[in-house]
Scaffold this motif. Structure first.
Motif, PDB file in Angstrom:
ATOM      1  N   LEU A 183     -24.069 -35.801   2.539  1.00  0.00           N
ATOM      2  CA  LEU A 183     -25.343 -35.880   3.260  1.00  0.00           C
ATOM      3  C   LEU A 183     -26.230 -37.007   2.752  1.00  0.00           C
ATOM      4  N   ASN A 184     -25.789 -37.671   1.679  1.00  0.00           N
ATOM      5  CA  ASN A 184     -26.620 -38.754   1.161  1.00  0.00           C
ATOM      6  C   ASN A 184     -26.387 -40.039   1.947  1.00  0.00           C
ATOM      7  N   HIS A 221     -32.943 -39.378   2.589  1.00  0.00           N
ATOM      8  CA  HIS A 221     -31.633 -38.927   3.072  1.00  0.00           C
ATOM      9  C   HIS A 221     -31.831 -38.361   4.483  1.00  0.00           C
ATOM     10  N   THR A 222     -31.170 -38.977   5.464  1.00  0.00           N
ATOM     11  CA  THR A 222     -31.389 -38.569   6.863  1.00  0.00           C
ATOM     12  C   THR A 222     -30.077 -38.224   7.562  1.00  0.00           C
ATOM     13  N   THR A 241     -33.257 -33.161   2.392  1.00  0.00           N
ATOM     14  CA  THR A 241     -32.635 -34.019   3.409  1.00  0.00           C
ATOM     15  C   THR A 241     -33.423 -33.850   4.690  1.00  0.00           C
ATOM     16  N   TYR A 242     -33.728 -34.961   5.343  1.00  0.00           N
ATOM     17  CA  TYR A 242     -34.468 -34.903   6.612  1.00  0.00           C
ATOM     18  C   TYR A 242     -33.466 -34.865   7.767  1.00  0.00           C
ATOM     19  N   LYS A 249     -27.140 -42.119   6.013  1.00  0.00           N
ATOM     20  CA  LYS A 249     -27.871 -42.068   7.285  1.00  0.00           C
ATOM     21  C   LYS A 249     -26.818 -41.740   8.335  1.00  0.00           C
ATOM     22  N   ASP A 255     -33.544 -28.439   3.344  1.00  0.00           N
ATOM     23  CA  ASP A 255     -33.348 -29.322   4.492  1.00  0.00           C
ATOM     24  C   ASP A 255     -34.603 -29.243   5.348  1.00  0.00           C
ATOM     25  N   SER A 311     -25.005 -27.697   5.766  1.00  0.00           N
ATOM     26  CA  SER A 311     -25.597 -27.455   4.444  1.00  0.00           C
ATOM     27  C   SER A 311     -26.129 -26.034   4.362  1.00  0.00           C
TER      28      SER A 311
END
Ligand code: AVI
Length: 325
Positions: free
Chosen positions: A3-4, A139-140, A113-114, A6, A86, A158
Motif C-alpha cells: 500500500l506504500n 500513501h494513496t 493510508t489515504y 500511489k 485507513d 487492509s
C-alpha cells in the motif's frame, strides 16, 4: 499488495450498462427522475469546480473554514486512538478540503493510508497527480467506483481501523430514507473503533440556500443540463437542450432544496431505440440537496446505529462536520 504506493483501482465492469438502465428506467418513471450521481462526467466535474468557486455557493467556503482553521480539532477527534488507520474519503473529488487535513497528518508523522473513492475516474486521476505534487510523502490508493463496492475493496486491501470522510454535504444528495439506509449500511460495514466524519449543510435563511442553487450566471443550470448532453453522447439520444429549463425550489420546512428540468414543449426524445414523451411543463426531478437541523442530524445518527462523538462547526455556524462512531 504494497500500500506504500500511489495506486488506482478501477471497476468499470457493467458501468455503461448500469448507466443506460438507470437513465431509461428513470425517464419511464412518473414523475421522471434522473440520478444526480451521473452529473460528474469530465464537463460535469469542471462545472462543479465552477459551482464551488461561486460566491453564492457558500458550502465549500464553510467546510473549507473547518478544514483550514480547525484542523487540529478534527485530528484530535479522529486520532484519539493512536493506532494506524485507513482514511477513506467517499466522493473525494479533488479533495480540496481534505488535503489540508492530509497535509496536517503527514506533517505530524501520522501512520495512515489515504483511500479516496469516487465514481469519476477523471477526477481521481487529477487528484492523484495533485497529491503526488503537493504531498509526495502521502500513501494513496485511489478507488474508482460506487461507494459500498469500493469500501469492500478497501476492507479486502487492509485490516487497519477505518476513518471514513463523507464531506461537502454529499449526504444531502440522498432522500432522507435513502440517507438512513446509507448510514445504516455504513455502520454495518464498520468495525468497533471505526469512525465516520460526515458533513451536513444546516438549515438557514431560505434565500441564502436558494441563491446557492439558483445562480444568475446559469452555472447550476448548465450543470443540470449537462446530464442531458452526456445522455445524448453516451446513449445515442437526441435531447434538444433548448427545450429544457432549469427550475430550483427550496422548502424551508422540510429542508429539501430540489432541482428540476422543465420541458418547454410537448416533445419526444429517443434514447437508443426507446421513445420518451414529454408534455409541455413536465418535470424531470434531477437532484435533492437536503438541509438539516441539529435534531435531524441526531435523529439520523441514532436511527442508523451511530453515536455522535463530537462536531466541528464553521465560524458562520452554517455547516457541521459531525464525528460518529
Ligand atoms: C455535491 N453536492 C453536495 C452538491 C450539493 O450542494 O448538493 C451538488 C450541487 N448541485 C448543485 N450545486 C451543487
Amino acid at each position: 499488495m504494497n500500500l506504500n504506493t500511489k495506486t488506482q483501482i478501477k471497476n468499470n465492469h457493467n458501468k455503461a450498462e448500469n448507466f443506460f438502465l438507470d437513465i431509461k428506467s428513470g425517464l419511464q418513471n412518473t414523475p421522471k427522475k434522473l440520478s444526480s450521481k451521473y452529473f460528474y462526467d469530465e464537463i460535469g466535474d469542471e462545472l462543479f469546480q465552477k459551482i464551488m468557486a461561486m460566491p453564492e455557493y457558500y458550502l465549500t467556503q464553510c467546510e473549507l473554514d473547518i478544514f483550514k482553521n480547525k484542523t487540529a480539532e478534527i485530528a484530535d477527534l479522529i486520532t484519539s486512538d493512536s493506532s494506524p488507520f485507513d482514511l477513506i474519503e467517499l466522493g473525494a473529488g479533488d479533495a480540496m478540503k481534505s488535503s489540508y487535513f492530509l497535509k496536517y497528518l503527514v506533517d505530524k508523522g501520522t501512520d495512515f493510508t489515504y483511500m479516496p473513492i469516487d465514481i469519476s475516474g477523471n477526477i481521481l486521476s487529477i487528484l492523484q497527480e495533485k497529491l503526488e505534487k503537493n504531498i509526495p510523502e502521502l500513501h494513496t490508493v485511489c478507488l474508482e467506483g460506487e461507494y459500498f463496492e469500493m469500501l469492500n475493496k478497501a476492507a479486502a486491501l487492509s485490516s487497519r481501523r477505518k476513518v471514513i470522510l463523507f464531506l461537502g454535504g454529499n449526504i444531502g444528495n440522498m432522500e432522507l430514507e435513502e440517507a438512513y439506509h446509507f448510514c445504516s449500511g455504513l455502520k454495518q460495514n464498520l468495525a468497533a473503533g471505526d469512525q465516520l466524519l460526515i458533513g451536513f449543510d444546516l438549515k438557514k435563511n431560505p434565500h441564502t440556500i436558494l441563491n446557492a442553487y439558483n445562480d444568475k450566471t446559469g452555472i447550476t443550470a448548465a450543470f443540470n443540463l449537462n446530464l442531458l448532453t452526456r445522455i445524448n453522447r453516451e446513449l445515442d439520444a437526441d435531447f434538444d437542450l433548448k427545450e429544457f429549463q432549469h427550475y430550483q425550489t427550496y422548502d424551508p420546512v422540510s429542508g429539501a432544496c430540489r432541482s428540476y428540468l422543465v420541458s418547454l414543449v410537448d416533445q419526444v426524445v429517443t434514447i437508443d431505440q426507446t421513445s420518451i414523451s414529454f408534455k409541455e411543463n413536465e418535470l424531470i426531478d434531477m437532484e435533492v440537496s437536503q438541509k438539516f437541523s441539529e435534531e435531524d442530524i441526531k435523529e439520523l445518527a441514532e436511527k442508523s446505529g451511530f453515536e455522535i462523538k463530537g462536531e466541528i462547526r464553521d465560524s458562520k455556524n452554517w455547516f457541521i462536520d459531525s464525528v460518529w462512531t
